[in-house]
Design a protein around this motif. Structure first.
Motif, PDB file in Angstrom:
ATOM      1  N   GLU A  73      38.820  36.139  36.140  1.00  0.00           N
ATOM      2  CA  GLU A  73      39.447  37.181  35.428  1.00  0.00           C
ATOM      3  C   GLU A  73      38.510  38.174  34.658  1.00  0.00           C
ATOM      4  OE1 GLU A  73      43.162  39.042  35.075  1.00  0.00           O
ATOM      5  OE2 GLU A  73      42.654  37.126  36.230  1.00  0.00           O
ATOM      6  N   PRO A  79      41.150  43.984  40.513  1.00  0.00           N
ATOM      7  CA  PRO A  79      42.022  42.630  41.182  1.00  0.00           C
ATOM      8  C   PRO A  79      41.558  42.218  42.618  1.00  0.00           C
ATOM      9  CG  PRO A  79      43.370  44.398  40.171  1.00  0.00           C
ATOM     10  CD  PRO A  79      41.893  44.926  40.071  1.00  0.00           C
ATOM     11  N   GLN A 136      47.290  39.114  40.498  1.00  0.00           N
ATOM     12  CA  GLN A 136      46.214  39.932  41.102  1.00  0.00           C
ATOM     13  C   GLN A 136      47.066  40.968  42.362  1.00  0.00           C
ATOM     14  OE1 GLN A 136      43.306  39.538  39.469  1.00  0.00           O
ATOM     15  NE2 GLN A 136      44.467  37.751  38.411  1.00  0.00           N
TER      16      GLN A 136
END
Length: 192
Positions: A73, A79, A136
């Motif tokens: 992350e 993403p 995501q």
């Protein structure tokens, strides 16, 4: 006390490795004690039952998975790049996967066959990946089908790990990872 904590952590680490390589059912207290090079009496000071070790191994794996997902992350960029981190873990771990399968999949499957009480807890590892992947896909603009896409990718990666373990085929893993990345590109285009 630090020495006791350190020894306990070494036992958990060795058990984790042995459960992965040999399976939970086929790993004994003696196997773990031998790997850590401690007496069985000293071993029993830390763990009275194999299920206690299993619980600790699952907790360790959950913590390691959370840490890895948090790192992806932070460092993964957008993403799509973060999802690629998940896909490409098959390449990074291919030698282990070809030898032993996926550590999550093999443990949950074995515990299910044993009808073991810890099976649901071990399954939380898959839930971590599922939820993370769904977030995501939401961030990619695929909110309506984010969970479906997450489950598809999770299932595909498990299938690749199972077949790579069965056939010990490095080229297969590479081809499948390439196809999963192509699928991701198509999923991103469909969101536009």
């Amino acid at each position: 006390m630090a020495d006791g904590t350190s020894r306990r952590n070494k036992i958990i680490e060795a058990a984790d490795q042995l459960f992965y390589e040999r399976g939970f059912e086929h790993t004994s207290f003696a196997d773990i004690a031998s790997a850590v090079k401690i007496s069985r009496g000293n071993f029993y000071y830390h763990f009275k039952a194999k299920d206690e070790i299993l619980d600790s191994v699952i907790v360790r794996r959950l913590a390691a998975t959370r840490e890895m997902l948090e790192r992806w992350e932070r460092e993964g960029g957008d993403p799509a790049s973060r999802i690629r981190c998940f896909i490409n873990i098959l390449i990074a771990n291919r030698t282990k996967i070809m030898a032993h399968g996926c550590p999550v999949g093999t443990l949950t499957a074995e515990l299910a066959k044993l009808d073991h009480a810890a099976q649901a807890r071990a399954g939380e590892l898959f839930t971590l990946f599922r939820d993370w992947l769904a977030r995501q896909f939401c961030a990619l603009g695929r909110k309506r089908d984010a969970d479906r896409l997450a489950m598809h990718l999770l299932a595909r990666s498990q299938g690749v790990a199972s077949l790579a373990n069965a056939f010990h085929d490095d080229g297969f893993i590479r081809r499948e990872v390439e196809q999963m990345n192509d699928w991701l590109d198509a999923s991103i285009r469909d969101a536009a």
